[in-house]
Design a protein around this motif. Structure first.
Motif, PDB file in Angstrom:
ATOM      1  N   ASP A  71      37.083  18.287 -45.795  1.00  0.00           N
ATOM      2  CA  ASP A  71      38.504  17.948 -45.790  1.00  0.00           C
ATOM      3  C   ASP A  71      38.749  16.547 -45.244  1.00  0.00           C
ATOM      4  OD1 ASP A  71      41.361  18.488 -46.043  1.00  0.00           O
ATOM      5  OD2 ASP A  71      41.351  18.596 -43.857  1.00  0.00           O
ATOM      6  N   MET A  72      38.064  16.189 -44.183  1.00  0.00           N
ATOM      7  CA  MET A  72      38.280  14.881 -43.564  1.00  0.00           C
ATOM      8  C   MET A  72      37.750  13.736 -44.421  1.00  0.00           C
ATOM      9  SD  MET A  72      37.745  15.547 -39.524  1.00  0.00           S
ATOM     10  CE  MET A  72      38.485  13.968 -39.083  1.00  0.00           C
ATOM     11  N   CYS A  73      36.771  14.018 -45.284  1.00  0.00           N
ATOM     12  CA  CYS A  73      36.121  12.953 -46.048  1.00  0.00           C
ATOM     13  C   CYS A  73      36.410  12.984 -47.546  1.00  0.00           C
ATOM     14  CB  CYS A  73      34.607  13.016 -45.824  1.00  0.00           C
ATOM     15  SG  CYS A  73      34.131  12.769 -44.104  1.00  0.00           S
ATOM     16  N   LYS A  74      37.160  13.954 -48.016  1.00  0.00           N
ATOM     17  CA  LYS A  74      37.355  14.116 -49.465  1.00  0.00           C
ATOM     18  C   LYS A  74      38.064  12.930 -50.115  1.00  0.00           C
ATOM     19  CE  LYS A  74      41.636  16.782 -49.251  1.00  0.00           C
ATOM     20  NZ  LYS A  74      41.927  17.332 -47.953  1.00  0.00           N
ATOM     21  N   ALA A  75      38.881  12.201 -49.376  1.00  0.00           N
ATOM     22  CA  ALA A  75      39.572  11.049 -49.955  1.00  0.00           C
ATOM     23  C   ALA A  75      38.594   9.933 -50.329  1.00  0.00           C
ATOM     24  CB  ALA A  75      40.617  10.514 -48.984  1.00  0.00           C
ATOM     25  N   VAL A  76      37.498   9.804 -49.562  1.00  0.00           N
ATOM     26  CA  VAL A  76      36.515   8.761 -49.863  1.00  0.00           C
ATOM     27  C   VAL A  76      35.345   9.274 -50.695  1.00  0.00           C
ATOM     28  CG1 VAL A  76      37.099   7.357 -47.839  1.00  0.00           C
ATOM     29  CG2 VAL A  76      35.282   9.068 -47.667  1.00  0.00           C
ATOM     30  N   ASP A  77      35.168  10.604 -50.743  1.00  0.00           N
ATOM     31  CA  ASP A  77      34.035  11.167 -51.479  1.00  0.00           C
ATOM     32  C   ASP A  77      34.371  12.582 -51.962  1.00  0.00           C
ATOM     33  OD1 ASP A  77      31.572  11.826 -52.524  1.00  0.00           O
ATOM     34  OD2 ASP A  77      30.452  11.441 -50.674  1.00  0.00           O
ATOM     35  N   PRO A  78      35.142  12.689 -53.055  1.00  0.00           N
ATOM     36  CA  PRO A  78      35.548  14.016 -53.525  1.00  0.00           C
ATOM     37  C   PRO A  78      34.423  14.829 -54.165  1.00  0.00           C
ATOM     38  CG  PRO A  78      36.307  12.323 -55.035  1.00  0.00           C
ATOM     39  CD  PRO A  78      35.715  11.607 -53.855  1.00  0.00           C
ATOM     40  N   ASN A  79      33.262  14.238 -54.379  1.00  0.00           N
ATOM     41  CA  ASN A  79      32.144  14.937 -55.017  1.00  0.00           C
ATOM     42  C   ASN A  79      31.153  15.532 -54.024  1.00  0.00           C
ATOM     43  OD1 ASN A  79      32.839  14.542 -57.796  1.00  0.00           O
ATOM     44  ND2 ASN A  79      32.355  12.385 -57.487  1.00  0.00           N
ATOM     45  N   MET A  80      31.529  15.625 -52.754  1.00  0.00           N
ATOM     46  CA  MET A  80      30.629  16.236 -51.774  1.00  0.00           C
ATOM     47  C   MET A  80      30.320  17.676 -52.175  1.00  0.00           C
ATOM     48  SD  MET A  80      32.240  14.886 -48.180  1.00  0.00           S
ATOM     49  CE  MET A  80      33.907  15.275 -48.692  1.00  0.00           C
ATOM     50  N   VAL A  81      29.181  18.168 -51.703  1.00  0.00           N
ATOM     51  CA  VAL A  81      28.748  19.532 -52.004  1.00  0.00           C
ATOM     52  C   VAL A  81      28.404  20.236 -50.700  1.00  0.00           C
ATOM     53  CG1 VAL A  81      26.965  20.934 -53.129  1.00  0.00           C
ATOM     54  CG2 VAL A  81      27.860  18.888 -54.273  1.00  0.00           C
ATOM     55  N   ILE A  82      28.966  21.417 -50.526  1.00  0.00           N
ATOM     56  CA  ILE A  82      28.618  22.278 -49.389  1.00  0.00           C
ATOM     57  C   ILE A  82      27.545  23.234 -49.882  1.00  0.00           C
ATOM     58  CG2 ILE A  82      29.447  24.083 -47.834  1.00  0.00           C
ATOM     59  CD1 ILE A  82      32.229  22.701 -48.000  1.00  0.00           C
ATOM     60  N   GLY A  83      26.453  23.365 -49.112  1.00  0.00           N
ATOM     61  CA  GLY A  83      25.376  24.203 -49.620  1.00  0.00           C
ATOM     62  C   GLY A  83      24.555  24.929 -48.582  1.00  0.00           C
ATOM     63  N   GLU A  84      23.802  25.884 -49.096  1.00  0.00           N
ATOM     64  CA  GLU A  84      22.784  26.664 -48.381  1.00  0.00           C
ATOM     65  C   GLU A  84      23.215  27.180 -47.018  1.00  0.00           C
ATOM     66  OE1 GLU A  84      18.703  25.411 -48.443  1.00  0.00           O
ATOM     67  OE2 GLU A  84      19.012  24.359 -50.332  1.00  0.00           O
ATOM     68  N   ILE A  85      24.389  27.769 -46.959  1.00  0.00           N
ATOM     69  CA  ILE A  85      24.826  28.392 -45.712  1.00  0.00           C
ATOM     70  C   ILE A  85      24.097  29.727 -45.603  1.00  0.00           C
ATOM     71  CG2 ILE A  85      26.783  29.352 -44.448  1.00  0.00           C
ATOM     72  CD1 ILE A  85      28.508  27.190 -45.885  1.00  0.00           C
ATOM     73  N   LYS A  86      23.377  29.901 -44.497  1.00  0.00           N
ATOM     74  CA  LYS A  86      22.558  31.105 -44.339  1.00  0.00           C
ATOM     75  C   LYS A  86      22.298  31.391 -42.869  1.00  0.00           C
ATOM     76  CE  LYS A  86      18.531  28.229 -45.088  1.00  0.00           C
ATOM     77  NZ  LYS A  86      17.677  27.696 -46.132  1.00  0.00           N
ATOM     78  N   VAL A  87      21.992  32.648 -42.596  1.00  0.00           N
ATOM     79  CA  VAL A  87      21.552  33.050 -41.258  1.00  0.00           C
ATOM     80  C   VAL A  87      20.082  32.691 -41.144  1.00  0.00           C
ATOM     81  CG1 VAL A  87      21.182  34.985 -39.671  1.00  0.00           C
ATOM     82  CG2 VAL A  87      23.222  34.942 -41.122  1.00  0.00           C
ATOM     83  N   MET A  88      19.734  31.966 -40.104  1.00  0.00           N
ATOM     84  CA  MET A  88      18.336  31.580 -39.881  1.00  0.00           C
ATOM     85  C   MET A  88      17.590  32.603 -39.032  1.00  0.00           C
ATOM     86  SD  MET A  88      17.920  28.996 -41.688  1.00  0.00           S
ATOM     87  CE  MET A  88      16.251  28.626 -41.181  1.00  0.00           C
ATOM     88  N   ASN A  89      18.275  33.170 -38.037  1.00  0.00           N
ATOM     89  CA  ASN A  89      17.647  34.189 -37.214  1.00  0.00           C
ATOM     90  C   ASN A  89      18.696  34.950 -36.435  1.00  0.00           C
ATOM     91  OD1 ASN A  89      17.996  32.867 -34.482  1.00  0.00           O
ATOM     92  ND2 ASN A  89      16.752  31.316 -35.487  1.00  0.00           N
ATOM     93  N   LYS A  90      18.288  36.112 -35.957  1.00  0.00           N
ATOM     94  CA  LYS A  90      19.140  36.909 -35.085  1.00  0.00           C
ATOM     95  C   LYS A  90      18.256  37.586 -34.059  1.00  0.00           C
ATOM     96  CE  LYS A  90      19.486  41.556 -36.841  1.00  0.00           C
ATOM     97  NZ  LYS A  90      19.362  42.199 -35.574  1.00  0.00           N
ATOM     98  N   GLN A  91      18.854  37.839 -32.905  1.00  0.00           N
ATOM     99  CA  GLN A  91      18.141  38.513 -31.823  1.00  0.00           C
ATOM    100  C   GLN A  91      19.041  39.593 -31.254  1.00  0.00           C
ATOM    101  OE1 GLN A  91      17.433  35.401 -29.023  1.00  0.00           O
ATOM    102  NE2 GLN A  91      15.778  34.485 -30.189  1.00  0.00           N
ATOM    103  N   GLY A  92      18.411  40.629 -30.736  1.00  0.00           N
ATOM    104  CA  GLY A  92      19.136  41.673 -30.028  1.00  0.00           C
ATOM    105  C   GLY A  92      19.547  42.832 -30.907  1.00  0.00           C
ATOM    106  N   GLY A  93      20.139  43.823 -30.268  1.00  0.00           N
ATOM    107  CA  GLY A  93      20.543  45.026 -30.974  1.00  0.00           C
ATOM    108  C   GLY A  93      19.378  45.984 -31.109  1.00  0.00           C
TER     109      GLY A  93
END
Length: 167
Positions: free
Chosen positions: A135-157
């Motif tokens: 959102d903060m950078c879309k005016a200068v670079d509307p072709n940005m790509v958000i990617g590979e959001i993932k859980v890397m690890n978890k502990q507990g439970g």
């Protein structure tokens, strides 16, 4: 057991009738839990340089995105319908510049002592931080790509600790 019954047995947010269901965690023990998630925002080299050198006209992009990510983790139960509201004890959002791939790497760590995990909060922190950066950078670079959001690890439970890539 039919295939549908097997799926319902493994999908904890669906009850025996196939309806949406908030999981009952009241009998689970309070234990330490932690989750780490990652993702990135890819962009033009000039945009990355502008962010890295704190030259953006809107100000310090990382500070704003960090606060947004922390707030996102805290609001996770308001955004994801069947998530339990959690008393987070720590939310950390960090950024790293990846000049080779022209992207900002985002990492979040969420911690608590509770009856359910914090994977969704860690994912939400990364997602909201990435959206804020976009959102903060879309005016200068509307072709940005958000990617590979993932859980890397978890502990507990009650389940064993887990890392991305484990079977």
């Amino acid at each position: 057991m039919t295939e549908k019954e097997t799926q319902r047995a493994t999908l904890t947010h669906i009850n025996e009738s196939g309806q949406a269901n908030m999981v009952d965690v009241s009998n689970k023990q309070v234990t330490y839990r932690q989750a780490c998630a990652t993702g990135y925002v890819a962009m033009k080299a000039d945009t990355l340089k502008m962010i890295a050198n704190a030259e953006h006209a809107k100000g310090d992009v990382f500070s704003v995105a960090r606060i947004a990510g922390i707030q996102g983790a805290k609001k996770c139960a308001d955004l994801i319908p069947l998530c339990h509201p959690l008393m987070l004890s720590k939310v950390q959002v960090d950024f790293a510049i990846d000049e080779v791939n022209n992207r900002v790497l985002i990492t979040s760590v969420c911690k608590l002592s509770g009856q359910t995990g914090v994977e969704m909060e860690a994912l939400t922190a990364v997602s909201v931080a990435a959206l804020t950066l976009f959102d903060m950078c879309k005016a200068v670079d509307p072709n940005m790509v958000i990617g590979e959001i993932k859980v890397m690890n978890k502990q507990g439970g009650k389940s064993a600790d887990w890392q991305h890539g484990d079977e």
